[in-house]
Design an enzyme around this catalytic site. Structure first.
Site, PDB file in Angstrom:
ATOM      1  N   HIS A  22     -26.290  11.606 -20.138  1.00  0.00           N
ATOM      2  CA  HIS A  22     -27.555  10.876 -20.056  1.00  0.00           C
ATOM      3  C   HIS A  22     -27.757  10.313 -18.647  1.00  0.00           C
ATOM      4  O   HIS A  22     -28.810  10.522 -18.026  1.00  0.00           O
ATOM      5  CB  HIS A  22     -27.559   9.732 -21.078  1.00  0.00           C
ATOM      6  CG  HIS A  22     -28.804   8.907 -21.054  1.00  0.00           C
ATOM      7  ND1 HIS A  22     -29.878   9.153 -21.881  1.00  0.00           N
ATOM      8  CD2 HIS A  22     -29.164   7.842 -20.292  1.00  0.00           C
ATOM      9  CE1 HIS A  22     -30.829   8.280 -21.636  1.00  0.00           C
ATOM     10  NE2 HIS A  22     -30.425   7.462 -20.680  1.00  0.00           N
ATOM     11  N   GLU A  23     -26.745   9.623 -18.146  1.00  0.00           N
ATOM     12  CA  GLU A  23     -26.860   9.018 -16.814  1.00  0.00           C
ATOM     13  C   GLU A  23     -26.897  10.084 -15.725  1.00  0.00           C
ATOM     14  O   GLU A  23     -27.568   9.909 -14.702  1.00  0.00           O
ATOM     15  CB  GLU A  23     -25.702   8.046 -16.578  1.00  0.00           C
ATOM     16  CG  GLU A  23     -25.640   6.885 -17.555  1.00  0.00           C
ATOM     17  CD  GLU A  23     -26.928   6.077 -17.623  1.00  0.00           C
ATOM     18  OE1 GLU A  23     -27.673   6.052 -16.611  1.00  0.00           O
ATOM     19  OE2 GLU A  23     -27.205   5.500 -18.686  1.00  0.00           O
ATOM     20  N   HIS A  26     -30.476  11.142 -15.112  1.00  0.00           N
ATOM     21  CA  HIS A  26     -31.172  10.236 -14.188  1.00  0.00           C
ATOM     22  C   HIS A  26     -30.720  10.493 -12.752  1.00  0.00           C
ATOM     23  O   HIS A  26     -31.540  10.601 -11.833  1.00  0.00           O
ATOM     24  CB  HIS A  26     -30.856   8.774 -14.543  1.00  0.00           C
ATOM     25  CG  HIS A  26     -31.419   8.321 -15.850  1.00  0.00           C
ATOM     26  ND1 HIS A  26     -32.728   8.524 -16.217  1.00  0.00           N
ATOM     27  CD2 HIS A  26     -30.841   7.637 -16.884  1.00  0.00           C
ATOM     28  CE1 HIS A  26     -32.934   7.995 -17.427  1.00  0.00           C
ATOM     29  NE2 HIS A  26     -31.809   7.465 -17.843  1.00  0.00           N
TER      30      HIS A  26
END
Length: 447
Positions: A22-23, A26
């Site tokens: 997820h990170e 980003h």
């Protein structure tokens, strides 16, 4: 203790993987948009391991494994030179900021596809959804579902195993009816309408399938003793591995379900078992024990082999596995969104929600079953995290995306005061959600 270690280890690995991806979503898009990333952290709190990359980013693993974050340069908060301002997140266009924030949930969906692709490439042992016993007077019984039928589809969606059936039924929670397409023992294929108006499902007590009165087909359990538990009533008696129980208290029976029910109803009582040992009948007295108010003997008995015709391996080549991974991820996304909607409308109770403890238990159980089962669990958690982050709640990615949409429409950012109040409300909502899920988890542990 072993299950606890599986739960802790599985939880750390599962959450660590889905949060990292997820990170990274980003991070990757931010770098492509020219944003300087100051910190890439897996976990919160004090770093327990960190290093500085050649790109100037500090990478770290922190002590609290309940999430992570990517800290980007913000020229309105961080001391920056004039040359660094273009590398600030806030200096980027609305479209670029939108893409950076959206990349996190998208990475979760891509990870789920990859996990399911690998699972289908390796191959998952599965059994066809063959109906076992039907509870008399149940919803399934009233609808005319027959024991021995194979469920082929639910609501025009093909199902291959009991996991597919379970997910399809979860999708129908709060609905008025569902439709089964079945192949009956006679060879006739027909459609059965099952009304759900009176369906009451308590996930803490039963499965979705069981709540309709449907038993999963299982091979017949025989009364031949194959194992005796240490320090059990059976171990303290003259019973031995290889004995076959053929009666109890004067009643002759080799039906293990009947024998088990008889034992369960008589905790702390002396029972006379009739056994067959090497072709000779013997009577043995055993004082039963008690576990949670039920009688306990402490033996494991033999089961008939599972019919080979009912078993198969869910396995595909690279292209078909990828297609299957995409389709299953899409179905999980739809199911998750459907459940969120039913929670908001009250069709599904908040008692069904699980928190960190429930995730840990699920991770441990799936990890102990094997890699393919753990990959399936990872996909489910990754999709759930992606959908959760897309909800338009301030503090989550979805809340930021909502502000960017408003900014794009207005032509200027949402006022800082409005954002600050919204973030506080969002934090309160998230803390309330965490409290509810923890309460549910603790309640399940002690129920």
């Amino acid at each position: 203790m072993e299950q606890l270690l599986w739960s802790i280890g599985g939880f750390i690995v599962a959450l660590g993987l889905v949060v990292t991806f997820h990170e990274f979503g980003h991070f990757w898009v931010a770098r492509r948009c020219g944003v300087k990333v100051l910190t890439f952290s897996i976990g919160f709190g004090k770093p327990i391991f960190s290093w500085k990359g050649k790109d100037g980013t500090q990478y770290q693993i922190a002590a609290i494994p309940l999430g992570g974050y990517v800290r980007m340069l913000d020229h309105e908060l961080d001391p920056v030179s004039e040359n660094e301002v273009p590398q600030s997140f806030r200096a980027k266009s609305v479209k670029e900021r939108f893409a950076i924030v959206l990349a996190g949930p998208m990475a979760n969906f891509i990870f789920a596809i990859a996990a399911l692709w690998l699972m289908l490439m390796i191959g998952m042992p599965a059994v066809k959804p063959i109906v076992g016993d039907i509870t008399e007077g149940s919803i399934a019984d009233a609808a005319g579902l027959q024991s021995g039928s194979e469920i082929l589809a639910i609501d025009q969606r093909r199902v291959q195993d009991w996991q597919d059936v379970n997910l399809a039924l979860v999708r129908r929670m709060g609905s008025s009816e569902t439709t089964f397409e079945v192949l009956e023992p006679s060879g006739q294929q027909r459609e059965i309408r099952i009304p759900l108006d009176t369906w009451r499902f308590d996930p803490d007590r039963e499965s979705t399938i069981g709540s309709l009165g449907i038993d999963v087909f299982r091979p017949k359990i025989l009364s031949n003793i194959t194992q005796i538990a240490a320090d059990s009533p059976a171990a303290s008696s003259a019973l031995a591995v290889g004995d076959k129980i053929i009666g109890f208290n004067g009643t002759r029976s080799e039906d293990w379900e009947q024998i088990r029910s008889f034992i369960a109803e008589r905790p702390n009582t002396v029972v006379t078992f009739l056994i067959d040992r090497d072709g000779r009948e013997r009577s043995l007295e055993v004082r039963l024990g008690e576990i949670e108010g039920r009688g306990y003997l402490g033996v494991v008995t033999e089961a008939e082999p599972y019919p080979e015709a009912y078993r198969f391996t869910l396995q595909y080549g690279p292209i078909e596995a990828l297609q299957g991974g995409v389709a299953r991820t899409w179905n999980l996304m739809g199911l998750t969104m459907n459940m969120v909607g039913k929670l908001l409308t009250g069709d599904v109770s908040v008692k069904n929600l699980s928190g960190p403890v429930g995730i840990a238990q699920g991770a441990g159980a799936h990890a102990s079953y094997g890699l393919v089962y753990f990959l399936s669990f990872l996909a489910l958690i990754s999709v759930s995290l992606g959908i959760l982050n897309l909800l338009p709640i301030p503090m989550l990615d979805g809340g930021h995306l909502l502000f960017y949409v408003i900014e794009w429409i207005r032509g200027k950012p949402v006022p800082e005061q409005v954002q600050e109040v919204s973030f506080r409300v969002g934090l309160l909502l998230l803390m309330t959600l965490l409290a509810v899920t923890l309460f549910n988890d603790v309640g399940r542990l002690f129920s």
